[in-house]
Write a protein that holds these residues in place. Structure first.
Motif, mmCIF file in Angstrom:
data_model
loop_
_atom_site.group_PDB
_atom_site.id
_atom_site.type_symbol
_atom_site.label_atom_id
_atom_site.label_comp_id
_atom_site.label_asym_id
_atom_site.label_seq_id
_atom_site.Cartn_x
_atom_site.Cartn_y
_atom_site.Cartn_z
ATOM 1 N N TRP A 166 -9.097 9.427 -5.896
ATOM 2 C CA TRP A 166 -9.643 9.633 -7.242
ATOM 3 C C TRP A 166 -11.051 10.189 -7.167
ATOM 4 O O TRP A 166 -11.413 11.118 -7.894
ATOM 5 C CB TRP A 166 -9.625 8.298 -7.991
ATOM 6 N N ALA B 188 -5.428 -0.827 -3.110
ATOM 7 C CA ALA B 188 -6.161 -0.079 -4.137
ATOM 8 C C ALA B 188 -7.021 1.026 -3.534
ATOM 9 O O ALA B 188 -7.463 1.925 -4.251
ATOM 10 C CB ALA B 188 -7.032 -1.035 -4.949
ATOM 11 N N SER C 197 -4.948 -4.268 -8.237
ATOM 12 C CA SER C 197 -6.092 -5.189 -8.293
ATOM 13 C C SER C 197 -5.700 -6.515 -8.936
ATOM 14 O O SER C 197 -6.294 -7.564 -8.633
ATOM 15 C CB SER C 197 -7.249 -4.552 -9.066
ATOM 16 N N SER D 212 1.511 6.166 -7.108
ATOM 17 C CA SER D 212 0.386 6.978 -7.587
ATOM 18 C C SER D 212 0.725 8.455 -7.546
ATOM 19 O O SER D 212 0.373 9.221 -8.446
ATOM 20 C CB SER D 212 -0.855 6.689 -6.727
ATOM 21 N N ARG E 172 -4.189 7.742 -10.906
ATOM 22 C CA ARG E 172 -4.932 6.857 -10.010
ATOM 23 C C ARG E 172 -5.264 5.533 -10.693
ATOM 24 O O ARG E 172 -5.274 4.482 -10.073
ATOM 25 C CB ARG E 172 -6.247 7.522 -9.570
ATOM 26 N N THR F 120 0.827 -1.208 0.000
ATOM 27 C CA THR F 120 0.000 0.000 0.000
ATOM 28 C C THR F 120 0.855 1.249 0.000
ATOM 29 O O THR F 120 0.571 2.224 -0.711
ATOM 30 C CB THR F 120 -0.936 0.007 1.231
ATOM 31 N N SER G 116 -4.129 1.536 -9.476
ATOM 32 C CA SER G 116 -5.295 0.767 -9.019
ATOM 33 C C SER G 116 -5.445 -0.525 -9.802
ATOM 34 O O SER G 116 -5.753 -1.584 -9.235
ATOM 35 C CB SER G 116 -6.568 1.606 -9.162
ATOM 36 N N SER H 3 -11.695 0.518 -13.217
ATOM 37 C CA SER H 3 -10.705 1.596 -13.134
ATOM 38 C C SER H 3 -10.246 2.015 -14.520
ATOM 39 O O SER H 3 -10.086 3.208 -14.811
ATOM 40 C CB SER H 3 -9.505 1.154 -12.295
ATOM 41 N N PRO I 217 -5.476 5.129 -3.763
ATOM 42 C CA PRO I 217 -5.626 5.844 -5.032
ATOM 43 C C PRO I 217 -7.080 5.995 -5.472
ATOM 44 O O PRO I 217 -7.456 7.038 -6.025
ATOM 45 C CB PRO I 217 -4.825 4.999 -6.031
ATOM 46 N N LEU I 218 -7.903 4.998 -5.218
ATOM 47 C CA LEU I 218 -9.295 5.087 -5.637
ATOM 48 C C LEU I 218 -10.074 6.089 -4.794
ATOM 49 O O LEU I 218 -10.928 6.824 -5.307
ATOM 50 C CB LEU I 218 -9.959 3.708 -5.571
#
Length: 506
Positions: A392, A385, A352, A338, A344, A331, A348, A451, A388-389
């Motif tokens: 975003w 993930a 994933s 990122s 992003r 992470t 991601s 994404s 960044p999500l």
């Protein structure tokens, strides 16, 4: 997000005309550009030191206090209270209903109340609820306490993400939004370590070991009380910072958030509706639903999964630390990546892919050590993930109430997935969990594909706004603007992220 050159010039000039509240004149006008840049970096670092540790601790305690029921289950909670699998699942599910219902209203009210008072109050209240779980003696009592826990904890994540962005939008890119969420990984690791130590208190004071896993919620109460004295609502309230530093932070905040420079950004249900109708918001809502299903399944049931692979309860608590600790490093690297890429979507999608690999391994093998090893892919593959999500969703909504709605919707989607996750791990399916693994694999693929689709959508929306700039801005008659830029400000407030000068982050 970028502002027009005219607006940036307006902000940069106006800051030198500002005066302090006590009537003293700002000293910024006497500094050259190099000195201004040095002072600005110093102000950013100081704000970072003040804000980041406290927010990170709040995140850590929040997720630790919510997910430690999985460790308590392995330590004997379900057996001691005489609960069936169905009743245990209800106790987990009941937290999410008030949690979800409280998210959006609290996020919309945050601007009125301010994080300085709301966030410490919530932490103090939920710490009390967590500790009370250690005193229950029945299924009904546990379910009731967890419902109240969800009510006071619901506003915390979206509220902190939103308010910290407003307080720390002046920091580089949005890496620090990721740092806050990286702390969630540590909570999973700490939970196993703490549980392994705390269960040795079994019988102390006539309470079982699992009860003390909850009673440590008293520490959250202490942190909540401390928060009243530390947390500011705006950069101007930050202690240990000069007037010039606060002024520079205010300038950067205004430059990066044009709608904050005027008083036209009032609450309206129209802004809530605009968020609900934004394709990129709805697409990420679906992605967050998949994330919630996979993430909470790992957070709440990973100790049970490890235990059902054939490991003893005490070894299970310790083995559950590994995947979360590994996830922490992934992470952290993902957030840095990122930030450096200013992207992003790509981080991601790559992250994933780790989840896809992990669930594929678990689905196609039977050895307990191989399946345990697959958790080192599945845990990072969803947790890493999230930063960044989450950033975003926040990056691509403007103005204030539209962004507040979008952030809350992301967490609503996540927690709706959390509800689904509570029903995916019946003991009768252990240790294979074939149906559940297929579902989690499918959602991991959905996160990856979603994404990518969102990035393509935003890319075309950026190009379309540039192409139709004059047509979009025509109703605001910018050529007739007065010295105060009234029409330009109104254009930013009404158009928000649809403004041609707002660049969607990819």
């Amino acid at each position: 997000m970028s502002s027009s050159p005219q607006e940036k010039k307006l902000v940069d000039e106006s800051v030198f005309e500002q005066a302090s509240e006590d009537g003293s004149t700002s000293k910024l006008a006497s500094l050259d550009p190099v000195e201004l840049q040095i002072l600005e970096r110093k102000a950013v670092r100081r704000l970072d030191v003040v804000i980041l540790p406290m927010i990170s601790m709040f995140y850590l305690l929040s997720f630790l206090d919510r997910a430690n029921i999985g460790n308590a289950r392995v330590a004997g909670l379900q057996k001691n209270l005489g609960m069936t699998d169905h009743q245990y699942q209800i106790c987990i599910t009941v937290l999410y209903v008030p949690y979800i219902l409280a998210e959006l209203p609290a996020n919309l009210l945050l601007r009125k109340i301010g994080p300085r008072y709301l966030m410490p109050s919530l932490l103090t209240a939920w710490g009390t609820m967590v500790a009370l779980q250690g005193l229950v003696s029945s299924f009904a009592g546990l379910a009731t306490v967890r419902a109240f826990l969800g009510l006071v904890e619901g506003p915390m994540f979206p509220g902190w993400l939103f308010s910290s962005q407003r307080l720390r939008h002046v920091l580089f890119f949005d890496f620090h939004d990721g740092v806050d969420l990286i702390v969630l990984q540590l909570s999973g690791a700490f939970s196993g370590l703490l549980a392994a130590a705390i269960v040795k208190m079994d019988g102390l004071g006539g309470r079982p070991g699992w009860a003390y896993i909850f009673i440590e919620g008293a520490f959250s109460v202490l942190m909540g009380i401390l928060g009243f004295f530390i947390i500011p609502s705006t950069p101007q309230e930050v202690k240990f910072m000069s007037l010039e530093m606060k002024e520079l932070l205010a300038r950067r905040l205004a430059r990066d958030n044009p709608t904050l420079r005027n008083n036209q950004d009032d609450f309206s249900f129209r802004e809530v509706a605009r968020s609900l109708k934004s394709p990129h918001v709805l697409l990420l809502f679906a992605v967050f639903y998949g994330i919630g299903t996979v993430l909470y399944g790992q957070a709440l049931f990973l100790p049970s999964i490890v235990n059902q692979l054939g490991f003893s309860p005490n070894k299970t608590q310790l083995l559950s630390v590994g995947p979360f600790a590994g996830g922490f490093f992934v992470t952290l690297l993902g957030a840095i990546w990122s930030d450096r890429m200013e992207s992003r979507a790509i981080p991601s999608m790559v992250i994933s892919l780790l989840g896809v690999i992990g669930f594929s391994i678990y689905l196609t093998t039977t050895g307990k050590f191989t399946r345990y090893g697959s958790l080192f892919f599945t845990v990072p593959g969803v947790y890493a993930a999230v930063p960044p999500l989450s950033a975003w969703m926040s990056n691509n909504s403007e103005p204030h109430y539209r962004r507040a709605t979008s952030i809350a919707l992301g967490f609503v989607g996540t927690n709706c997935g959390g509800i689904m996750s509570t029903w995916l791990f019946p003991t009768k399916d252990a240790p294979n969990y074939r149906r559940t693994t297929i579902i989690n694999l499918s959602f991991s693929i959905m996160i990856l594909v979603g994404s990518g689709i969102n990035a393509v959508l935003l890319h075309f929306k950026n190009k379309e706004k540039i192409k139709k700039r004059d047509e979009i801005l025509a109703p605001y008659h910018l050529e007739l603007d007065d010295d105060k830029g009234t029409n330009a400000a109104r254009a930013w407030v009404e158009l928000g992220d649809r403004h041609p000068d707002f660049k969607y982050t990819l």
